[in-house]
Design a protein around this motif. Sequence first.
Motif, PDB file in Angstrom:
ATOM      1  N   LYS A 158      19.102 -88.785 -24.486  1.00 40.73           N
ATOM      2  CA  LYS A 158      17.831 -88.269 -25.003  1.00 40.73           C
ATOM      3  C   LYS A 158      17.360 -87.041 -24.239  1.00 40.73           C
ATOM      4  CE  LYS A 158      14.216 -90.961 -24.475  1.00 40.73           C
ATOM      5  NZ  LYS A 158      13.445 -92.228 -24.564  1.00 40.73           N
ATOM      6  N   PHE A 159      17.633 -86.990 -22.944  1.00 44.91           N
ATOM      7  CA  PHE A 159      17.036 -85.970 -22.088  1.00 44.91           C
ATOM      8  C   PHE A 159      17.823 -84.656 -22.081  1.00 44.91           C
ATOM      9  CE2 PHE A 159      15.682 -89.883 -19.481  1.00 44.91           C
ATOM     10  CZ  PHE A 159      14.589 -90.093 -20.291  1.00 44.91           C
ATOM     11  N   SER A 160      17.165 -83.633 -21.534  1.00 47.40           N
ATOM     12  CA  SER A 160      17.742 -82.287 -21.547  1.00 47.40           C
ATOM     13  C   SER A 160      18.978 -82.153 -20.665  1.00 47.40           C
ATOM     14  CB  SER A 160      16.690 -81.259 -21.131  1.00 47.40           C
ATOM     15  OG  SER A 160      16.223 -81.552 -19.833  1.00 47.40           O
ATOM     16  N   LYS A 200       0.608-103.829 -20.654  1.00 43.54           N
ATOM     17  CA  LYS A 200      -0.550-104.214 -21.472  1.00 43.54           C
ATOM     18  C   LYS A 200      -1.845-103.828 -20.743  1.00 43.54           C
ATOM     19  CE  LYS A 200      -1.507-108.601 -22.130  1.00 43.54           C
ATOM     20  NZ  LYS A 200      -1.190-110.024 -22.410  1.00 43.54           N
ATOM     21  N   LEU A 203      -2.123-100.003 -20.587  1.00 44.82           N
ATOM     22  CA  LEU A 203      -2.539 -99.437 -21.882  1.00 44.82           C
ATOM     23  C   LEU A 203      -4.029 -99.650 -22.088  1.00 44.82           C
ATOM     24  CD1 LEU A 203       0.285-100.415 -24.418  1.00 44.82           C
ATOM     25  CD2 LEU A 203      -0.313 -98.135 -23.623  1.00 44.82           C
ATOM     26  N   ASN A 204      -4.506-100.842 -21.735  1.00 42.33           N
ATOM     27  CA  ASN A 204      -5.935-101.142 -21.882  1.00 42.33           C
ATOM     28  C   ASN A 204      -6.805-100.222 -21.032  1.00 42.33           C
ATOM     29  OD1 ASN A 204      -6.023-103.253 -23.815  1.00 42.33           O
ATOM     30  ND2 ASN A 204      -5.305-104.713 -22.282  1.00 42.33           N
ATOM     31  N   PHE A 208      -9.303 -91.163 -22.379  1.00 48.19           N
ATOM     32  CA  PHE A 208      -8.960 -89.802 -22.811  1.00 48.19           C
ATOM     33  C   PHE A 208     -10.076 -88.824 -22.483  1.00 48.19           C
ATOM     34  CE2 PHE A 208      -6.572 -92.667 -25.577  1.00 48.19           C
ATOM     35  CZ  PHE A 208      -5.304 -92.120 -25.509  1.00 48.19           C
ATOM     36  N   LEU A 240       4.163 -93.181 -19.611  1.00 50.07           N
ATOM     37  CA  LEU A 240       3.427 -93.661 -20.795  1.00 50.07           C
ATOM     38  C   LEU A 240       2.318 -92.732 -21.317  1.00 50.07           C
ATOM     39  CD1 LEU A 240       2.935 -97.542 -20.633  1.00 50.07           C
ATOM     40  CD2 LEU A 240       3.413 -96.147 -22.643  1.00 50.07           C
ATOM     41  N   THR A 243       3.299 -89.862 -23.531  1.00 51.96           N
ATOM     42  CA  THR A 243       3.945 -90.140 -24.822  1.00 51.96           C
ATOM     43  C   THR A 243       2.935 -90.229 -25.957  1.00 51.96           C
ATOM     44  OG1 THR A 243       3.847 -92.546 -24.590  1.00 51.96           O
ATOM     45  CG2 THR A 243       5.798 -91.477 -23.703  1.00 51.96           C
ATOM     46  N   ILE A 244       1.650 -90.214 -25.629  1.00 57.01           N
ATOM     47  CA  ILE A 244       0.633 -90.287 -26.680  1.00 57.01           C
ATOM     48  C   ILE A 244       0.460 -88.913 -27.321  1.00 57.01           C
ATOM     49  CG2 ILE A 244      -1.757 -90.884 -27.229  1.00 57.01           C
ATOM     50  CD1 ILE A 244      -1.695 -92.598 -24.601  1.00 57.01           C
ATOM     51  N   GLU A 245       0.529 -88.901 -28.634  1.00 61.37           N
ATOM     52  CA  GLU A 245       0.444 -87.659 -29.396  1.00 61.37           C
ATOM     53  C   GLU A 245      -0.786 -86.848 -28.988  1.00 61.37           C
ATOM     54  OE1 GLU A 245       1.312 -86.617 -34.071  1.00 61.37           O
ATOM     55  OE2 GLU A 245       0.238 -88.441 -33.522  1.00 61.37           O
ATOM     56  N   ASN A 269       2.995 -81.382 -20.668  1.00 62.41           N
ATOM     57  CA  ASN A 269       3.705 -80.579 -21.650  1.00 62.41           C
ATOM     58  C   ASN A 269       3.138 -79.159 -21.550  1.00 62.41           C
ATOM     59  OD1 ASN A 269       5.358 -82.564 -22.761  1.00 62.41           O
ATOM     60  ND2 ASN A 269       3.751 -83.274 -24.151  1.00 62.41           N
TER      61      ASN A 269
ATOM     62  N   ALA B 181      16.581 -81.987 -26.740  1.00 59.24           N
ATOM     63  CA  ALA B 181      15.632 -82.698 -25.866  1.00 59.24           C
ATOM     64  C   ALA B 181      14.244 -82.710 -26.507  1.00 59.24           C
ATOM     65  CB  ALA B 181      15.593 -82.049 -24.491  1.00 59.24           C
ATOM     66  N   ASN B 184      14.285 -85.063 -29.570  1.00 60.27           N
ATOM     67  CA  ASN B 184      14.225 -86.464 -29.155  1.00 60.27           C
ATOM     68  C   ASN B 184      12.867 -86.839 -28.585  1.00 60.27           C
ATOM     69  OD1 ASN B 184      16.861 -87.006 -29.961  1.00 60.27           O
ATOM     70  ND2 ASN B 184      17.718 -86.326 -28.019  1.00 60.27           N
ATOM     71  N   ASP B 189       9.664 -90.215 -28.073  1.00 58.15           N
ATOM     72  CA  ASP B 189       8.718 -90.348 -26.964  1.00 58.15           C
ATOM     73  C   ASP B 189       7.327 -89.858 -27.330  1.00 58.15           C
ATOM     74  OD1 ASP B 189      10.453 -91.591 -25.275  1.00 58.15           O
ATOM     75  OD2 ASP B 189      11.107 -89.778 -24.245  1.00 58.15           O
ATOM     76  N   LYS B 191       3.919 -91.146 -29.493  1.00 56.65           N
ATOM     77  CA  LYS B 191       3.235 -92.167 -30.286  1.00 56.65           C
ATOM     78  C   LYS B 191       1.836 -91.672 -30.621  1.00 56.65           C
ATOM     79  CE  LYS B 191       5.406 -96.175 -28.244  1.00 56.65           C
ATOM     80  NZ  LYS B 191       5.269 -97.260 -27.289  1.00 56.65           N
TER      81      LYS B 191
END
Lengths: 319, 319
Positions: A158-160, A200, A203-204, A208, A240, A243-245, A269, B181, B184, B189, B191
């Motif tokens: 998956k990674f570069s 869990k 995440l809770n 944001f 984690l 990974t949230i849009e 990013n 990358a 993927n 990755d 959500k």
Amino acid sequence: MKISLEEIAKTLKSVDNVVILIHHFPDGDTIGCGFALCRALQNLGKKARVECADEIGEQYGYITENFVFDDFEPDYVIAVDVAAKNLLGDIKEKYQKIDLCIDHHATNDFYANKTFVDAKSAAACEIVYEICRKLGGIDLVQASALYTGISTDTGCFKFSNTTSKTHRIAADLMEMGVDYAEINRIMFDTKSVSRMQVEKDALNSIKFFCGGKVAIMTITKESRVNSGAKDSELEGITGLPRTIEGVVLGITIRERDNTDICKISARSNPPVSASDFCTLFGGGGHERAAGCEINEPKEKAFEMLKNAAEKMFEELGIK
Amino acid sequence: MKISLEEIAKTLKSVDNVVILIHHFPDGDTIGCGFALCRALQNLGKKARVECADEIGEQYGYITENFVFDDFEPDYVIAVDVAAKNLLGDIKEKYQKIDLCIDHHATNDFYANKTFVDAKSAAACEIVYEICRKLGGIDLVQASALYTGISTDTGCFKFSNTTSKTHRIAADLMEMGVDYAEINRIMFDTKSVSRMQVEKDALNSIKFFCGGKVAIMTITKESRVNSGAKDSELEGITGLPRTIEGVVLGITIRERDNTDICKISARSNPPVSASDFCTLFGGGGHERAAGCEINEPKEKAFEMLKNAAEKMFEELGIK
């Protein structure tokens, strides 16, 4: 001193009692390298064993179950996927002299007598694959070990760091009968109950800011203690929040045991630099993944991180 | 009637105005096939467009942004990755006659005039890759589309459908400059906040039975409504319970909108058969992944599933 793959193969054919050292907190790549190379030497009729400062996780049982190691005095010591001597952990004193190091880290500091480094290899197992071929071919035990290293070090391609060569080697190994689907299920689709519990809770905890572009997650001492999760079970959890849009800066606060120090991980990013962000707190790292420590309780650390992120985003003109 | 890859290439070179149909609820494979083939035809100076009954997800923008489609009367209609005509969704009436179907589903029912099926291909994009090569080479737009289909249909080379050929094609496509990358990262990755919300609720709902070997998770109507999650955002969520270490039967209860019907998904590991389990409730499926419906409120469905699982495990002698 550098050494070529041909010279490695020639040397390994000439030695008889070989110890292969893998790095502490062993991962799939160092384990795959160690056991594949060990098997190659055993197949040539030599004595060989793998040594590690830490216990090898049960999930690698399908590799380790094929080996019985004798106690013997080595005449040749090899380190695989070990960039610096202190990464050997508690066995670094036992083996003062390392004859050969096989590695794929650009940061390798050439601590061994002879060193082969190829930083373009996604996994050190790609290099050991070439060596095993030169030593007389690859059996299923070796192939499974090598596939494991390649798959885990690339996040399953998956990674570069993955290259076309990585895929071609995987193809070769699969044709040798590797149960790749089961290996990948164990490595990527299996979480312990404790990990699930911490995830869990984590995440809770996510909050944001900056219109959803910053996410801060907290992993509390309480959650880790209550779940019984070991550190090794929490690998990758700091990824984690990012990974949230929409999130461009994902921050994880990890409350330390028995101290007020919080360990902070940041993932970003473009156009945000995780490294720049962590530098604000005396830390650093890579452009997209960095870390720092904050010597405050988690609530205070949270406020400091939130304020710093908001200020940074304002300065960068990110809305 | 069956057709060879050579005949497909020859035919495609001879037609001028081509419509390519992809299946409804489009995924990476059907999208990758459709747009790669469309580009191949456009590169040959032909008019071509892709049609889908449903909107294509924004995450595929890096593929679709390279295309502008004209309205024209087709002289040739192709369906890609579409196993049966009703999978075309709302456009199945518009195109009564399908000239050619290119597919990798063993269940393809040969609804088209000519059909090429290769069930050994992990993705239909593997077949379209061969066709594109025969049509004059693959550009970066095609390569990115094809890589997307191959990567998504194999869970990034993780699942048992992946073959050595899959890896070798991926290697070729990567050498054409695909930003694998980033693809993927988008596909695996990322959500949505809504998905994260539902996942959090779902994780909180998990209950374990039979010494941790059975896990039941509930996705409530309330959670879906409150989070605003679309069905397309919940893809794969039913796999969650089985990813927990020790679980051999993972069950997901999905409460339906506006009815008392609960949709049940079961995932198993040996020696448990998800299919046998779902058969108890009038459903069925594959050995490791099956489904059924229970016409009861979620609390009642939960009790029924729990009791059935406990009985099944007792009968199988699993402790």
